[in-house]
Design an enzyme around this catalytic site. Structure first.
Site, PDB file in Angstrom:
ATOM      1  CB  THR A  68      -1.982   6.457   2.160  1.00 30.28           C
ATOM      2  OG1 THR A  68      -1.987   7.141   0.982  1.00 30.28           O
ATOM      3  CG2 THR A  68      -2.268   7.591   3.168  1.00 30.28           C
ATOM      4  CB  THR A 118      -1.931   3.563  -4.250  1.00 32.99           C
ATOM      5  OG1 THR A 118      -2.260   4.617  -3.490  1.00 32.99           O
ATOM      6  CG2 THR A 118      -1.615   3.865  -5.580  1.00 32.99           C
ATOM      7  CG  ASP A 176      -1.743   1.133   1.337  1.00 35.97           C
ATOM      8  OD1 ASP A 176      -2.412   1.602   0.224  1.00 35.97           O
ATOM      9  OD2 ASP A 176      -2.188   1.641   2.540  1.00 35.97           O
TER      10      ASP A 176
END
Length: 1124
Positions: free
Chosen positions: A403, A656, A401
């Site tokens: 963030t 993402t 991922d």
């Protein structure tokens, strides 16, 4: 089926129908532990096999040894496994006990009192204080916020329990009909799941709705009832304590629910039973076990036939053999069954428990690693899954991922574009932009509206601190950054009083009434609120969301080109963008839409789809106000970690939900992809099946012919194109996955993340998924190894993962140090276990050739039992401390992970070496022992003890030879075990009834015994040492070179290069199938040139410089855009 829950009515008959709140995560009870544990252990094939062998040994006619030689180790192994299970279950019991006996407040007959959490029943009123853990599912009746206090009579309509923790579609119907039998819709936003804590309020109380007996689902159904109930023209606010609660007892809350006793809650049902993950090492061990079993059957058949032939041709002629002329019908089976029992030790009985024990230690090493503690949050690393540590050393793909995983998830407002004017471009901080500050001071309408949307289009709760400052409690870091930025620009969100929002702009107060909230969803990619200006009564729609969710819905006359340019510019800088918009609504338009919205919220079927459809009716003709740009800084050490792991041969995919350009900029800044001019970014886009197919084919063609390094070529795909590719072009996309080493997947959903993991697994790649939020859980659970980061988005990912770490940079140490060491140690332990079992078995087979092929055992039962349980198990268990290279060397030279990825230490080739070593050592021991002590020179027990001594001495030297780093504990285990062998046998030889009386005393007093042992060790270890010396001196591996450098303390000048072998991609792709994934080995070639090639690489490849940065071919940095 409905059930009715009466509030605070202990005499209600429904109390007996529902389970209590007792938590029980235990696997066993005192009564079922023994039968259940035995049933589980005997569900394994190897245990069934050994049980069958043990039972056959009870047949005195065929057993060559005392049954205790098998029953003893079998019971010991089962006892160790059962003890481990009992200890784990006892710890679960203590955890349950702590939770069950935790005291909570309940209100009974108007009086607050303490009870244990396990004594809560459905219908009890539970009182919580701030930061208290919610003990069961509650319907909130009141809170410290006066506007939130409302006690009513009603019924909740809800669907049957399911495992979808993202949805809860229910209605609360009020009666008597204070507001025309009004309906309050309930969604998943009104729930808080397991292990949640009460936040942002001093106290709250609610009715226990769901209680769990087997697995507790702690779900707080927070019904924030902002209704002021009119009754004879006054407001009805019922508060516990000050008023007479007895009057309130008679107000019943009738709840529709199919949740009954047992594990029917959302979390309980969604957890299920996790599928055990099979490591590559375990899979190889299973294959090797199968091969040994087949070999054993062949040996048994051959020796059984030979034994029966010898018996019928020779044995009956010998008077001392005493074979009868005629035997029973099963006579032909006796000798084969004897050999089956004799050869059963080919499969080591102790390998399973030995591996379980050392794997538990591997997990503890991770927990104890002080260098993997996040000092900022004092968060240690933790291994939840203790069975897959060695897989960490074989990772080939990391899917991450962005963030909160690569970035800090600390959002900082940096820039904005309002009505086509850019702010913050000069200074990099819009909050200090003089032009923006002047626009605010002059009261620019566009800027004021923009700041208003920033401040209140959210779910933020403002909280007044003790010193008078305002703190914001936000569900997301983006909302927190926006509302704080608005406050710094003088648009301060002061208070949220029920549905009334108080805003302070400069010296003026502005009040809005929230009429409806259109929640954010991953499909809509925006959120909106409908509010009324309390001053003039006007109704406005405020919206914020992704550019593709806002700009296409702008009013027809508005030009959005400048906003598109702003989004692209900010994305190029790696900033997260949001578009803000609003629209004034007519009273009639809103009233008509509100009825549809309420109806959609009230439906129990396809609620999410119907709400989205109704929202679409309102979110159009928007006036786009501007674009915000928020920076999410990289975590410390991310670029270095990715660069190091790439040198280790690990490939990266970024998955993402962010915009494409933002993801690309982050990828560039963290060494995920190479910058121009070397890098190539190949875009897969399109809105239709045909467009996506053409784009995919174009990218595939480029990937097939490129000669650039893996890091320099990456494909980029968004969620829409990915959906089409996975659905309609699976084979082509799978080929792309095989060819590509780097990918950036943008705007992807949690389910798409899991699909991509499954795709790589179907290609037989070893995958690791890492994330920090709840949207990463499915990806983490799908991967071979799941790693969760204990981040700002909570602990959902960390709790669902196999391993949890505090920061991304710890992944480097987790893989290179713990993963590599675990793989090396497990590879040695498993093959050594087979070696020592094969050694003793081969000696038994050789003995049969001089004992009439009768299946007679050379060793007595006590010696065989001690050999399996004590003599050969203890020394090898301390191999968990062995390190072939220091941690510093491993971290400096990550390329050596190639050995683990290629399976170089455990494969059929290496196993064949151990097999040959056991056969060679068996010949040495048998030949020397027989020639020294047989042929009427000694008793059979003496010959057996000499052979056993030779085996123990050889194995001590084998373990010592394979040990790279000695500690005091290892010396004690190896040489202390050798001393213990003699001590134990001296004790046994002193007991007349053992059958070994005085044997060890006599042998140790004979010089010939020690000469024989010396000859065995010299003959057995001499060739092994010579081969080791030759390979270490003339054909050293990269690891040998590093070991030599460590011992000499000198620098490493050159170690040559690694040249992956080319392979035919077309041949591999042609074997792809959607239902039958191809069986392929991993990417890199074996590094030991004397072993068969078991790994593959793609294309001709450029040689990799082993200890310097990889040379790269220069290529133009191009993007395969739509207009190409």
């Amino acid at each position: 089926m409905k059930r009715y829950v009466y509030i605070n009515d202990d005499e209600s008959p429904s109390q007996e129908l529902h389970c209590d709140n007792r938590i029980s995560n235990r696997k066993y009870t005192l009564l079922n532990f023994l039968p259940k544990n035995l049933l589980e252990q005997f569900s394994r094939f190897m245990n069934q096999y050994f049980l069958l062998i043990a039972c056959l040994q009870l047949w005195s006619l065929i057993t060559p040894v005392n049954p205790a030689s098998t029953w003893g180790p079998l019971i010991f192994i089962f006892a160790v496994s059962a003890t481990k299970e009992a200890w784990d279950d006892y710890n679960r019991y203590l955890s349950d006990k702590k939770a069950n006996e935790k005291e909570v407040w309940v209100v009974r007959q108007g009086i607050k009192k303490h009870i244990q959490a396990q004594d809560i029943h459905v219908g009890n009123i539970v009182w919580l204080r701030e930061n208290d853990e919610v003990p069961c599912d509650l319907v909130l009746l009141g809170a410290s916020d006066p506007q939130g206090i409302c006690y009513i009579e009603g019924v909740i309509e809800c669907p049957n329990p399911d495992k979808d923790i993202r949805r809860f579609d229910a209605n609360l119907r009020l009666f008597p009909p204070f507001i025309d039998n009004d309906v309050c819709p309930l969604t998943i936003k009104n729930t808080v799941l397991q292990s949640c804590y009460l936040r942002n309020t001093e106290w709250a109380c609610g009715v226990a709705v769901y209680t769990g007996k087997f697995l507790l689902d702690i779900a707080l159904i927070i019904i924030i009832l902002h209704y002021q109930i009119a009754c004879t023209g006054t407001h009805l606010n019922i508060v516990f304590g000050a008023l007479d609660l007895q009057k309130f007892i008679f107000i019943c809350l009738k709840i529709c629910s199919s949740v009954t006793s047992g594990n029917e809650t959302k979390l309980g049902m969604s957890r299920g039973i996790p599928e055990p993950k099979l490591t590559a090492v375990d899979a190889m061990i299973d294959k090797l076990t199968g091969a040994i079993f087949v070999f054993q059957i062949v040996v048994v058949i051959v020796l059984g036939i030979a034994g029966n032939v010898w018996k019928d041709t020779e044995a009956r002629k010998l008077w001392y053999v005493l074979y009868p002329n005629e035997g029973p019908w099963y006579e032909l089976l006796v000798i084969p069954l004897r050999f089956e029992l004799l050869c059963s030790i080919m499969i080591p009985i102790s390998i399973k428990v030995s591996l379980d024990l050392v794997k538990s230690l591997y997990a503890k090493f991770i927990d104890w690693d002080a260098e993997m503690i996040d000092q900022e949050t004092a968060t240690p690393s933790h291994a939840t899954n203790t069975a897959i540590s060695e897989d960490l050393g074989q990772v080939e793909y990391i899917l991450t991922d962005k963030t909160g995983t690569l970035t800090e998830n600390k959002m900082v407002f940096q820039r904005c574009c309002i009505s086509g004017v850019f702010y913050g471009n000069g200074s990099g901080d819009a909050l200090k932009d003089v032009q923006l500050l002047n626009a605010i001071a002059s009261g620019s309408p566009d800027v004021i509206r923009f700041l208003t949307v920033m401040a209140i289009c959210n779910t933020v709760v403002p909280v007044q601190s003790k010193i008078g400052s305002i703190l914001y409690k936000a569900q997301s870091q983006d909302e927190d950054a926006l509302v704080n930025a608005a406050a710094k620009l003088h648009m301060v969100f002061v208070n949220k009083n029920g549905n009334i929002l108080d805003i302070r702009f400069n010296a003026s107060e502005i009040h809005y009434e929230v009429l409806d909230t259109l929640e954010f969803t991953s499909d809509r990619k925006r959120m909106s609120i409908v509010l009324r200006d309390c001053k003039n009564g006007k109704i406005f729609l405020l919206s914020k969301g992704a550019d593709e969710a806002i700009l296409p819905y702008a009013s027809p006359g508005q030009q959005t080109k400048i906003f598109n340019e702003a989004v692209e510019q900010y994305a190029q800088l790696g900033l997260r963008t949001l578009c803000l918009a609003w629209r004034e609504l007519d009273e009639d338009e809103y009233r008509e839409w509100s009825l549809m919205f309420k109806d959609a919220n009230s439906t129990l079927v396809d609620r999410e789809w119907r709400i989205a459809e109704v929202c679409q009716r309102l979110e159009h003709d928007l006036e786009v106000l501007g674009v915000t740009a928020i920076e999410d800084r990289l975590q410390d050490g991310v670029p270095e970690t990715i660069e190091t792991l790439r040198k280790a041969g690990i490939n990266f995919w970024m998955l993402t939900g962010d915009k494409q350009n933002t993801a690309i900029q982050i990828a560039l800044s963290c060494n995920f992809i190479s910058p121009e001019p070397k890098g190539q970014l190949l875009l897969i886009d399109g809105k239709t099946e045909d467009e996506v197919y053409r784009s995919l084919e174009r990218v595939l063609l480029t990937m097939r012919i490129t000669t650039s390094e893996p890091k320099d070529v990456a494909f980029v795909v968004d969620g829409w194109a990915l959906e089409i590719a996975l659905k309609h072009h699976w084979k082509a996309f799978t080929e792309l996955a095989i060819l590509s080493r780097t990918a950036i997947c943008c705007r992807v959903t949690p389910s798409q993340k899991a699909q991509l993991v499954e795709l790589l697994k179907s290609c037989d790649y070893r995958t690791l998924a890492i994330g920090d939020g709840g949207n990463d859980v499915r990806m983490i659970q799908q991967a071979d190894i799941g790693v969760g980061i204990s981040g700002r988005e909570g602990l959902q990912a960390a709790r669902a993962a196999d391993y949890s770490i505090g920061k991304f940079r710890f992944l480097k140490r987790l893989i290179l140090v713990h993963g590599r060491y675990s793989y090396n140690r497990t590879a040695f332990l498993s093959q050594y276990s087979f070696y020592k079992s094969l050694l003793i078995c081969f000696i038994q087979i050789f003995f049969s050739f001089i004992s009439g092929v009768s299946g007679t055992s050379l060793f007595n039962s006590v010696s065989l039992m001690a050999y399996n349980v004590f003599y050969t198990s203890i020394p090898v268990l301390v191999s968990v401390l062995d390190k072939d290279l220091s941690e510093e060397t491993v971290m400096q030279h990550p390329q050596i992970l190639f050995y683990c990825q290629a399976g170089r230490l455990l494969n059929p080739s290496t196993f064949a070496g151990w097999f040959g070593r056991s056969l060679f050592h068996a010949i040495v021991v048998f030949v020397i022992s027989i020639h020294a002590y047989a042929y009427e020179k000694s008793e059979m027990e003496e010959v057996a003890m000499v052979a056993l001594s030779g085996c123990i001495w050889l194995q001590a030297f084998v373990v010592a030879l394979e040990t790279n780093s000695f500690t005091i504990l290892q010396h004690l285990a190896i040489w202390g075990n050798l001393i213990a062998f003699y001590v134990i046998n001296w004790i046994v030889s002193a007991i007349p009834s053992t059958g070994m009386y005085t044997i060890m005393f006599r042998l140790c007093g004979q010089p010939s015994y020690w000469i024989t042992v010396f000859l065995i060790v010299a003959a057995g270890m001499g060739p092994i040492l010579a081969i080791k010396y030759f390979r270490y001196t003339y054909r050293p591996s990269k690891i040998n070179t590093l070991q030599q450098a460590e011992r000499l303390g000198g620098p490493i000048l050159s170690l040559g290069s690694i040249e992956p072998q080319a392979r035919s991609v077309e041949k591999d792709i042609s074997s792809l199938s959607i239902t039958q994934p191809k069986n392929r080995n991993s990417v890199y070639e074996p590094l030991l040139s004397d072993s068969p090639n078991t790994r593959r690489s793609f294309g001709p490849g450029t040689p990799f410089d082993f200890f310097q940065s990889q040379s790269r071919l220069s290529s133009s940095y191009t993007r395969n855009c739509k207009d190409n």
